[in-house]
Design a protein around this motif. Structure first.
Motif, PDB file in Angstrom:
ATOM      1  N   ILE A   1       0.944  -0.383   7.875  1.00 60.36           N
ATOM      2  CA  ILE A   1       0.293  -0.723   6.601  1.00 60.36           C
ATOM      3  C   ILE A   1       0.706   0.269   5.520  1.00 60.36           C
ATOM      4  O   ILE A   1       1.015  -0.116   4.381  1.00 60.36           O
ATOM      5  CB  ILE A   1      -1.238  -0.740   6.763  1.00 60.36           C
ATOM      6  CG1 ILE A   1      -1.657  -1.902   7.671  1.00 60.36           C
ATOM      7  CG2 ILE A   1      -1.926  -0.860   5.396  1.00 60.36           C
ATOM      8  CD1 ILE A   1      -3.133  -1.909   8.009  1.00 60.36           C
ATOM      9  N   ALA A   2       0.721   1.569   5.866  1.00 58.80           N
ATOM     10  CA  ALA A   2       1.085   2.594   4.887  1.00 58.80           C
ATOM     11  C   ALA A   2       2.499   2.389   4.374  1.00 58.80           C
ATOM     12  O   ALA A   2       2.767   2.531   3.177  1.00 58.80           O
ATOM     13  CB  ALA A   2       0.942   3.986   5.516  1.00 58.80           C
ATOM     14  N   ARG A   3       3.404   2.043   5.277  1.00 61.39           N
ATOM     15  CA  ARG A   3       4.806   1.850   4.869  1.00 61.39           C
ATOM     16  C   ARG A   3       4.935   0.660   3.922  1.00 61.39           C
ATOM     17  O   ARG A   3       5.558   0.751   2.856  1.00 61.39           O
ATOM     18  CB  ARG A   3       5.677   1.635   6.107  1.00 61.39           C
ATOM     19  CG  ARG A   3       7.173   1.600   5.815  1.00 61.39           C
ATOM     20  CD  ARG A   3       7.959   1.363   7.107  1.00 61.39           C
ATOM     21  NE  ARG A   3       9.356   1.698   6.942  1.00 61.39           N
ATOM     22  CZ  ARG A   3      10.277   0.892   6.410  1.00 61.39           C
ATOM     23  NH1 ARG A   3       9.920  -0.311   5.977  1.00 61.39           N
ATOM     24  NH2 ARG A   3      11.531   1.280   6.296  1.00 61.39           N
ATOM     25  N   ARG A   4       4.361  -0.477   4.314  1.00 58.92           N
ATOM     26  CA  ARG A   4       4.452  -1.676   3.483  1.00 58.92           C
ATOM     27  C   ARG A   4       3.766  -1.448   2.124  1.00 58.92           C
ATOM     28  O   ARG A   4       4.289  -1.853   1.076  1.00 58.92           O
ATOM     29  CB  ARG A   4       3.804  -2.861   4.197  1.00 58.92           C
ATOM     30  CG  ARG A   4       4.619  -3.457   5.323  1.00 58.92           C
ATOM     31  CD  ARG A   4       5.713  -4.373   4.796  1.00 58.92           C
ATOM     32  NE  ARG A   4       5.152  -5.431   3.960  1.00 58.92           N
ATOM     33  CZ  ARG A   4       4.672  -6.578   4.434  1.00 58.92           C
ATOM     34  NH1 ARG A   4       4.691  -6.816   5.745  1.00 58.92           N
ATOM     35  NH2 ARG A   4       4.195  -7.491   3.619  1.00 58.92           N
ATOM     36  N   ALA A   5       2.608  -0.802   2.148  1.00 58.23           N
ATOM     37  CA  ALA A   5       1.873  -0.584   0.903  1.00 58.23           C
ATOM     38  C   ALA A   5       2.643   0.344  -0.028  1.00 58.23           C
ATOM     39  O   ALA A   5       2.671   0.134  -1.249  1.00 58.23           O
ATOM     40  CB  ALA A   5       0.484  -0.015   1.202  1.00 58.23           C
ATOM     41  N   ALA A   6       3.272   1.371   0.526  1.00 59.16           N
ATOM     42  CA  ALA A   6       4.041   2.305  -0.302  1.00 59.16           C
ATOM     43  C   ALA A   6       5.216   1.602  -0.961  1.00 59.16           C
ATOM     44  O   ALA A   6       5.482   1.777  -2.154  1.00 59.16           O
ATOM     45  CB  ALA A   6       4.511   3.483   0.545  1.00 59.16           C
ATOM     46  N   ILE A   7       5.929   0.793  -0.198  1.00 60.55           N
ATOM     47  CA  ILE A   7       7.085   0.077  -0.741  1.00 60.55           C
ATOM     48  C   ILE A   7       6.651  -0.926  -1.801  1.00 60.55           C
ATOM     49  O   ILE A   7       7.333  -1.113  -2.818  1.00 60.55           O
ATOM     50  CB  ILE A   7       7.863  -0.618   0.392  1.00 60.55           C
ATOM     51  CG1 ILE A   7       8.510   0.440   1.301  1.00 60.55           C
ATOM     52  CG2 ILE A   7       8.921  -1.555  -0.161  1.00 60.55           C
ATOM     53  CD1 ILE A   7       9.197  -0.135   2.523  1.00 60.55           C
ATOM     54  N   ASP A   8       5.492  -1.552  -1.593  1.00 61.85           N
ATOM     55  CA  ASP A   8       4.997  -2.549  -2.550  1.00 61.85           C
ATOM     56  C   ASP A   8       4.245  -1.925  -3.725  1.00 61.85           C
ATOM     57  O   ASP A   8       3.736  -2.645  -4.584  1.00 61.85           O
ATOM     58  CB  ASP A   8       4.091  -3.554  -1.839  1.00 61.85           C
ATOM     59  CG  ASP A   8       4.870  -4.469  -0.904  1.00 61.85           C
ATOM     60  OD1 ASP A   8       6.101  -4.351  -0.870  1.00 61.85           O
ATOM     61  OD2 ASP A   8       4.248  -5.296  -0.213  1.00 61.85           O
ATOM     62  N   GLY A   9       4.140  -0.597  -3.750  1.00 59.32           N
ATOM     63  CA  GLY A   9       3.489   0.069  -4.866  1.00 59.32           C
ATOM     64  C   GLY A   9       1.979   0.070  -4.816  1.00 59.32           C
ATOM     65  O   GLY A   9       1.333   0.308  -5.842  1.00 59.32           O
ATOM     66  N   LEU A  10       1.393  -0.170  -3.658  1.00 59.82           N
ATOM     67  CA  LEU A  10      -0.072  -0.157  -3.517  1.00 59.82           C
ATOM     68  C   LEU A  10      -0.489   1.249  -3.092  1.00 59.82           C
ATOM     69  O   LEU A  10      -0.764   1.524  -1.929  1.00 59.82           O
ATOM     70  CB  LEU A  10      -0.510  -1.201  -2.482  1.00 59.82           C
ATOM     71  CG  LEU A  10       0.040  -2.614  -2.701  1.00 59.82           C
ATOM     72  CD1 LEU A  10      -0.396  -3.539  -1.557  1.00 59.82           C
ATOM     73  CD2 LEU A  10      -0.412  -3.163  -4.041  1.00 59.82           C
ATOM     74  N   SER A  11      -0.534   2.165  -4.057  1.00 58.35           N
ATOM     75  CA  SER A  11      -0.705   3.584  -3.743  1.00 58.35           C
ATOM     76  C   SER A  11      -2.044   3.886  -3.079  1.00 58.35           C
ATOM     77  O   SER A  11      -2.112   4.714  -2.168  1.00 58.35           O
ATOM     78  CB  SER A  11      -0.541   4.426  -5.008  1.00 58.35           C
ATOM     79  OG  SER A  11      -1.450   4.005  -6.009  1.00 58.35           O
TER      80      SER A  11
END
Length: 375
Positions: A161-171
């Motif tokens: 989740i952290a990886r996907r969120a970081a790439i998608d800009g969901l800080s």
């Protein structure tokens, strides 16, 4: 076998529909099976029929598909039929934007089928659903669902989740997930996991603690990362370097502009004209962009010396603003689309505003760089 069977029309239709389904002809299969109600046939047959119909209608009629998957679960509880129906319901609920249904189906799956041989497919759907529904699912609800997992599976889920969120800009989501991954359970943290360090750093790579982030990124053992995560690490380090470069370059420009003005005021007129070669011979600032302000022409030196110490003139500011910037690879230098009004209020001829405009362009390049990181 179906063609030779002497049986009632409904059973023959079911047989033909199954044959079409197994032969990879979904349109023909659903056309044959659509009129048949799974609840009207024996449960051992109806459960499979509901599962097949629900799977076939998932794309075109997701609401109907969810109902059929519920029927499959009702007709065959505690079996692989229910496991498959529940797993597919998780993905369908996310596609429909139904956060409540997504959370309920995920909770039921983790409670009953976490150790299924198909659980990895559930993990894919769950992570994608959390990203898609991040505005609708609270962090507390997410923690409730993952708390039913064993510590290792919980860590892996949060890392993904952290990886996907970081790439998608969901800080915010990335920071929450990476913190949970690092925190671990029962006092056993995962601070030594390079993935946790990388993903937690991604969520703060443009924050005020950028120097700390750069230091953390430098401690990561690249050999323990996958190839795609190594590329992500390279992107994060490049982003961190771009964040600090405009600040240092702007500070250097201000120092260089103010320094000569003060020293020239105290010198005789014959020593006031500085050659362009002297200005260009200054040592570079570590981490600064390879860019120098436009040198003052000898003809302009007397006028500068006669004036009291003051900020750079409009002409000097314009020259600095027009100084050529280094080429950036494959990313256009444009302002972020989210800040047109703020950008319009900045004066490109003012040194401070010019530095801010440049910083905004580089932040936009940072966003594009993260967006291009491997999924």
């Amino acid at each position: 076998a179906a063609s030779r069977a002497a049986t009632d029309p409904q059973s023959l239709a079911i047989a033909k529909g199954v044959v079409a389904y197994l032969n990879g002809r979904p349109a023909a299969a659903i056309e044959i099976l659509k009129p048949i109600d799974p609840m009207s046939v024996p449960a051992d047959l109806g459960a499979f029929l509901a599962l097949v119909k629900g799977s076939l209608l998932a794309t075109d009629e997701p609401a109907t598909a969810l109902t059929l998957l519920d029927e499959a679960r009702l007709l065959s509880p505690g079996t692989l039929v229910e496991e498959a129906a529940l797993r597919r319901s998780v993905g369908l609920a996310a596609t429909q934007g139904d956060a409540a249904r997504f959370a309920l189906a995920s909770t039921q799956y983790v409670a009953g089928y976490l150790y299924s041989p198909y659980a990895s497919q559930f993990a894919d759907s769950f992570v994608s659903g959390v990203i898609a529904l991040h505005m609708s699912i609270s962090q507390d609800k997410l923690a409730d669902i993952t708390s039913m997992m064993d510590p290792e599976r919980e860590k892996v889920i949060y890392l993904r989740i952290a990886r996907r969120a970081a790439i998608d800009g969901l800080s915010d989501l990335s920071a929450f997930a990476s913190a949970r991954a690092e925190q671990g359970r029962n006092g056993k943290g995962n601070q030594d996991d390079p993935r946790a360090v990388l993903y937690s750093s991604l969520s703060t790579v443009t924050s005020a603690t950028i120097d700390d982030v750069r230091a953390r990124l430098g401690t990561i053992d690249r050999g323990k990362l996958s190839e795609s995560d190594r590329a992500l690490l390279d992107a994060a380090q490049a982003v961190a370097g771009e964040v600090v470069a405009p600040v240092r370059a702007a500070a250097m420009n201000e120092t260089e502009a103010a320094g000569p003005a003060k020293s020239d005021a105290a010198k005789p007129a014959e020593t006031e004209a500085a050659s362009p070669a002297d200005a260009e011979g200054l040592p570079p600032v570590e981490g600064a962009m390879a860019e120098q302000p436009a040198p003052v022409k000898p003809a302009d030196a007397p006028a500068a010396a006669s004036a009291p110490p003051a900020p750079p003139t409009t002409a000097q500011a314009a020259a600095e603003a027009q100084a050529p910037a280094p080429a950036q690879p494959e990313t256009p230098s444009v302002l972020p689309a989210s800040a047109p009004a703020a950008a319009a209020s900045l004066d490109p001829h003012d040194p401070t505003d010019a530095a801010m405009l440049k910083a905004r362009r580089q932040l936009d390049q940072i966003d594009q760089l993260l967006g291009a990181a491997p999924k």
